[in-house]
Design a protein around this motif. Structure first.
Motif, PDB file in Angstrom:
ATOM      1  N   LEU A   1      28.201   4.060 -12.462  1.00 27.39           N
ATOM      2  CA  LEU A   1      28.542   5.198 -13.314  1.00 27.39           C
ATOM      3  C   LEU A   1      28.363   4.889 -14.800  1.00 27.39           C
ATOM      4  CD1 LEU A   1      31.814   6.436 -11.563  1.00 27.39           C
ATOM      5  CD2 LEU A   1      29.464   7.179 -11.179  1.00 27.39           C
ATOM      6  N   ARG A   2      28.165   3.635 -15.128  1.00 30.62           N
ATOM      7  CA  ARG A   2      28.077   3.218 -16.531  1.00 30.62           C
ATOM      8  C   ARG A   2      26.915   3.922 -17.232  1.00 30.62           C
ATOM      9  NH1 ARG A   2      25.978  -1.194 -19.503  1.00 30.62           N
ATOM     10  NH2 ARG A   2      24.782  -1.899 -17.692  1.00 30.62           N
ATOM     11  N   LYS A   3      27.176   4.440 -18.411  1.00 26.70           N
ATOM     12  CA  LYS A   3      26.179   5.193 -19.173  1.00 26.70           C
ATOM     13  C   LYS A   3      24.898   4.383 -19.382  1.00 26.70           C
ATOM     14  CE  LYS A   3      26.389   5.700 -23.596  1.00 26.70           C
ATOM     15  NZ  LYS A   3      26.622   5.944 -24.983  1.00 26.70           N
ATOM     16  N   ASP A   4      25.033   3.126 -19.747  1.00 26.59           N
ATOM     17  CA  ASP A   4      23.866   2.276 -20.012  1.00 26.59           C
ATOM     18  C   ASP A   4      23.542   1.361 -18.836  1.00 26.59           C
ATOM     19  OD1 ASP A   4      23.372   3.305 -22.585  1.00 26.59           O
ATOM     20  OD2 ASP A   4      24.919   2.012 -23.440  1.00 26.59           O
ATOM     21  N   SER A   5      23.779   1.829 -17.638  1.00 25.40           N
ATOM     22  CA  SER A   5      23.553   1.053 -16.428  1.00 25.40           C
ATOM     23  C   SER A   5      22.102   0.588 -16.314  1.00 25.40           C
ATOM     24  CB  SER A   5      23.902   1.930 -15.217  1.00 25.40           C
ATOM     25  OG  SER A   5      23.345   1.422 -14.041  1.00 25.40           O
ATOM     26  N   PHE A   6      21.923  -0.695 -16.032  1.00 23.51           N
ATOM     27  CA  PHE A   6      20.577  -1.219 -15.780  1.00 23.51           C
ATOM     28  C   PHE A   6      19.962  -0.527 -14.564  1.00 23.51           C
ATOM     29  CE2 PHE A   6      22.387  -5.228 -17.701  1.00 23.51           C
ATOM     30  CZ  PHE A   6      21.670  -5.143 -18.876  1.00 23.51           C
ATOM     31  N   ASN A   7      20.783  -0.212 -13.568  1.00 30.33           N
ATOM     32  CA  ASN A   7      20.267   0.424 -12.357  1.00 30.33           C
ATOM     33  C   ASN A   7      19.851   1.865 -12.596  1.00 30.33           C
ATOM     34  OD1 ASN A   7      20.391  -1.513  -9.960  1.00 30.33           O
ATOM     35  ND2 ASN A   7      22.258  -1.928 -11.122  1.00 30.33           N
ATOM     36  N   ARG A   8      20.536   2.572 -13.469  1.00 29.02           N
ATOM     37  CA  ARG A   8      20.107   3.921 -13.840  1.00 29.02           C
ATOM     38  C   ARG A   8      18.764   3.845 -14.580  1.00 29.02           C
ATOM     39  NH1 ARG A   8      22.499   7.946 -12.849  1.00 29.02           N
ATOM     40  NH2 ARG A   8      24.579   7.028 -12.789  1.00 29.02           N
ATOM     41  N   LYS A   9      18.636   2.856 -15.459  1.00 30.36           N
ATOM     42  CA  LYS A   9      17.359   2.661 -16.171  1.00 30.36           C
ATOM     43  C   LYS A   9      16.249   2.325 -15.180  1.00 30.36           C
ATOM     44  CE  LYS A   9      19.411   1.087 -20.504  1.00 30.36           C
ATOM     45  NZ  LYS A   9      19.583  -0.042 -21.427  1.00 30.36           N
ATOM     46  N   LEU A  10      16.574   1.483 -14.195  1.00 29.59           N
ATOM     47  CA  LEU A  10      15.574   1.130 -13.184  1.00 29.59           C
ATOM     48  C   LEU A  10      15.165   2.361 -12.382  1.00 29.59           C
ATOM     49  CD1 LEU A  10      13.912  -1.008 -11.652  1.00 29.59           C
ATOM     50  CD2 LEU A  10      15.947  -1.424 -10.230  1.00 29.59           C
ATOM     51  N   ALA A  11      16.127   3.176 -11.992  1.00 31.60           N
ATOM     52  CA  ALA A  11      15.810   4.401 -11.237  1.00 31.60           C
ATOM     53  C   ALA A  11      14.868   5.297 -12.037  1.00 31.60           C
ATOM     54  CB  ALA A  11      17.091   5.147 -10.888  1.00 31.60           C
ATOM     55  N   SER A  12      15.164   5.494 -13.306  1.00 31.48           N
ATOM     56  CA  SER A  12      14.325   6.357 -14.150  1.00 31.48           C
ATOM     57  C   SER A  12      12.936   5.769 -14.342  1.00 31.48           C
ATOM     58  CB  SER A  12      15.002   6.574 -15.504  1.00 31.48           C
ATOM     59  OG  SER A  12      16.222   7.262 -15.333  1.00 31.48           O
ATOM     60  N   ALA A  13      12.866   4.456 -14.510  1.00 32.99           N
ATOM     61  CA  ALA A  13      11.567   3.811 -14.703  1.00 32.99           C
ATOM     62  C   ALA A  13      10.728   3.848 -13.429  1.00 32.99           C
ATOM     63  CB  ALA A  13      11.771   2.369 -15.172  1.00 32.99           C
ATOM     64  N   MET A  14      11.361   3.714 -12.273  1.00 35.60           N
ATOM     65  CA  MET A  14      10.625   3.732 -11.004  1.00 35.60           C
ATOM     66  C   MET A  14       9.997   5.096 -10.735  1.00 35.60           C
ATOM     67  SD  MET A  14      10.593   0.720  -9.718  1.00 35.60           S
ATOM     68  CE  MET A  14       9.979   1.064  -8.069  1.00 35.60           C
ATOM     69  N   GLU A  15      10.640   6.148 -11.165  1.00 33.49           N
ATOM     70  CA  GLU A  15      10.096   7.492 -10.979  1.00 33.49           C
ATOM     71  C   GLU A  15       8.709   7.614 -11.596  1.00 33.49           C
ATOM     72  OE1 GLU A  15      12.934  10.306 -12.547  1.00 33.49           O
ATOM     73  OE2 GLU A  15      14.564   9.433 -11.353  1.00 33.49           O
TER      74      GLU A  15
ATOM     75  N   ASP B   1      10.072  -1.782 -20.985  1.00 34.45           N
ATOM     76  CA  ASP B   1       9.425  -1.791 -22.293  1.00 34.45           C
ATOM     77  C   ASP B   1      10.175  -0.867 -23.249  1.00 34.45           C
ATOM     78  OD1 ASP B   1       8.562   0.847 -21.778  1.00 34.45           O
ATOM     79  OD2 ASP B   1       6.515   0.249 -21.294  1.00 34.45           O
ATOM     80  N   GLU B   2       9.674  -0.706 -24.441  1.00 31.51           N
ATOM     81  CA  GLU B   2      10.348   0.089 -25.471  1.00 31.51           C
ATOM     82  C   GLU B   2      10.532   1.551 -25.072  1.00 31.51           C
ATOM     83  OE1 GLU B   2       7.079  -1.339 -26.325  1.00 31.51           O
ATOM     84  OE2 GLU B   2       8.214  -3.215 -26.372  1.00 31.51           O
ATOM     85  N   SER B   3       9.655   2.060 -24.222  1.00 33.86           N
ATOM     86  CA  SER B   3       9.737   3.462 -23.812  1.00 33.86           C
ATOM     87  C   SER B   3      10.634   3.665 -22.584  1.00 33.86           C
ATOM     88  CB  SER B   3       8.333   4.006 -23.519  1.00 33.86           C
ATOM     89  OG  SER B   3       7.824   3.433 -22.331  1.00 33.86           O
ATOM     90  N   GLY B   4      11.170   2.572 -22.027  1.00 32.80           N
ATOM     91  CA  GLY B   4      12.007   2.685 -20.835  1.00 32.80           C
ATOM     92  C   GLY B   4      11.241   2.560 -19.532  1.00 32.80           C
ATOM     93  N   SER B   5       9.946   2.331 -19.622  1.00 31.66           N
ATOM     94  CA  SER B   5       9.130   2.115 -18.425  1.00 31.66           C
ATOM     95  C   SER B   5       9.280   0.666 -17.969  1.00 31.66           C
ATOM     96  CB  SER B   5       7.657   2.407 -18.727  1.00 31.66           C
ATOM     97  OG  SER B   5       7.485   3.766 -19.068  1.00 31.66           O
ATOM     98  N   ILE B   6       8.788   0.375 -16.780  1.00 30.41           N
ATOM     99  CA  ILE B   6       8.798  -0.994 -16.282  1.00 30.41           C
ATOM    100  C   ILE B   6       7.871  -1.832 -17.166  1.00 30.41           C
ATOM    101  CG2 ILE B   6       8.225  -2.497 -14.330  1.00 30.41           C
ATOM    102  CD1 ILE B   6      10.688  -0.750 -13.816  1.00 30.41           C
ATOM    103  N   GLY B   7       8.360  -2.975 -17.593  1.00 27.52           N
ATOM    104  CA  GLY B   7       7.569  -3.878 -18.439  1.00 27.52           C
ATOM    105  C   GLY B   7       6.431  -4.526 -17.677  1.00 27.52           C
ATOM    106  N   GLU B   8       5.501  -5.063 -18.407  1.00 26.60           N
ATOM    107  CA  GLU B   8       4.287  -5.644 -17.822  1.00 26.60           C
ATOM    108  C   GLU B   8       4.576  -6.759 -16.825  1.00 26.60           C
ATOM    109  OE1 GLU B   8       1.109  -4.609 -17.870  1.00 26.60           O
ATOM    110  OE2 GLU B   8       1.938  -2.890 -18.928  1.00 26.60           O
ATOM    111  N   SER B   9       5.593  -7.578 -17.060  1.00 27.95           N
ATOM    112  CA  SER B   9       5.850  -8.721 -16.174  1.00 27.95           C
ATOM    113  C   SER B   9       6.311  -8.297 -14.779  1.00 27.95           C
ATOM    114  CB  SER B   9       6.874  -9.667 -16.807  1.00 27.95           C
ATOM    115  OG  SER B   9       8.119  -9.014 -16.961  1.00 27.95           O
ATOM    116  N   SER B  10       6.858  -7.116 -14.643  1.00 25.96           N
ATOM    117  CA  SER B  10       7.356  -6.643 -13.337  1.00 25.96           C
ATOM    118  C   SER B  10       6.581  -5.455 -12.791  1.00 25.96           C
ATOM    119  CB  SER B  10       8.834  -6.242 -13.468  1.00 25.96           C
ATOM    120  OG  SER B  10       9.611  -7.348 -13.848  1.00 25.96           O
TER     121      SER B  10
END
Length: 183
Positions: free
Chosen positions: A13-27, A154-163
């Motif tokens: 539920l955390r606003k800055d959740s790494f998993n929420r960021k991951l979900a958005s980036a995976m989309e 990355d800076e835009s919230g997308s998955i970075g190059e290394s992953s």
């Protein structure tokens, strides 16, 4: 089927959740015929079997959104070597009352990220056990225990190059998984 709606359940539920960021980036790695909706689970009451006959509006909404989806993507943190309480609560609500589970037959994928070096391996294993009992065919490979470290996004919230290559392959497999289980 030309359009696939994916219900996304983020176990934090955390606003800055790494998993929420991951979900958005995976989309962003999915093909255009796939759309994703992150479902709200923070407003669900604690599960109480006495309420099965009179489920709260938030529970009815969750079940309706899951049933409308062609697949489910779980993005889970690891809390004390398991899934979060809020995620388990959502799973329990949508599986009840007995015989009226919204999860049955929905193809699932599991991802998760954590600052620990083992990612969310234990939480994902616990979640796999739960999903098996709910009759959800769950993508087994590749497993994705993501270490949240510098460069994951990355800076835009997308998955970075290394992953990006690994997670693109994961998404490609998930897309095929959903298509094969909804045909």
């Amino acid at each position: 089927m030309s359009q696939y709606q994916i219900a996304v359940i983020v176990g934090s539920l955390r606003k800055d959740s790494f998993n929420r960021k991951l979900a958005s980036a995976m989309e962003k790695l999915a093909p255009p015929e796939f759309s994703f909706k992150q479902l709200q689970i923070g407003d669900l009451p604690l599960y109480d079997q006495d309420e099965d006959a009179n489920q709260a509006d938030a529970v009815k909404r969750l079940k309706t959104e899951i049933m409308a989806a062609q697949g489910v993507l779980f993005v889970t943190p690891e809390y004390n070597r398991s899934i979060s309480g809020v995620l388990k609560n959502a799973i329990d609500h949508a599986s009840r009352p007995y015989g009226q589970s919204a999860w049955t037959g929905k193809p699932a994928g599991i991802l998760g990220t954590s600052v620990g070096p083992h990612g969310t391996a234990m939480a994902q294993q616990h979640l796999r056990n739960i999903l098996a009992s709910l009759d959800m065919p769950t993508l087994g490979q590749p497993e994705a225990y993501i270490h949240a470290r510098e460069g994951l996004f990355d800076e835009s919230g997308s998955i970075g190059e290394s992953s990006k290559d690994f997670l693109q392959k994961w998404m490609n497999r998930y897309v095929v998984w959903v298509k094969n289980h909804t045909a």
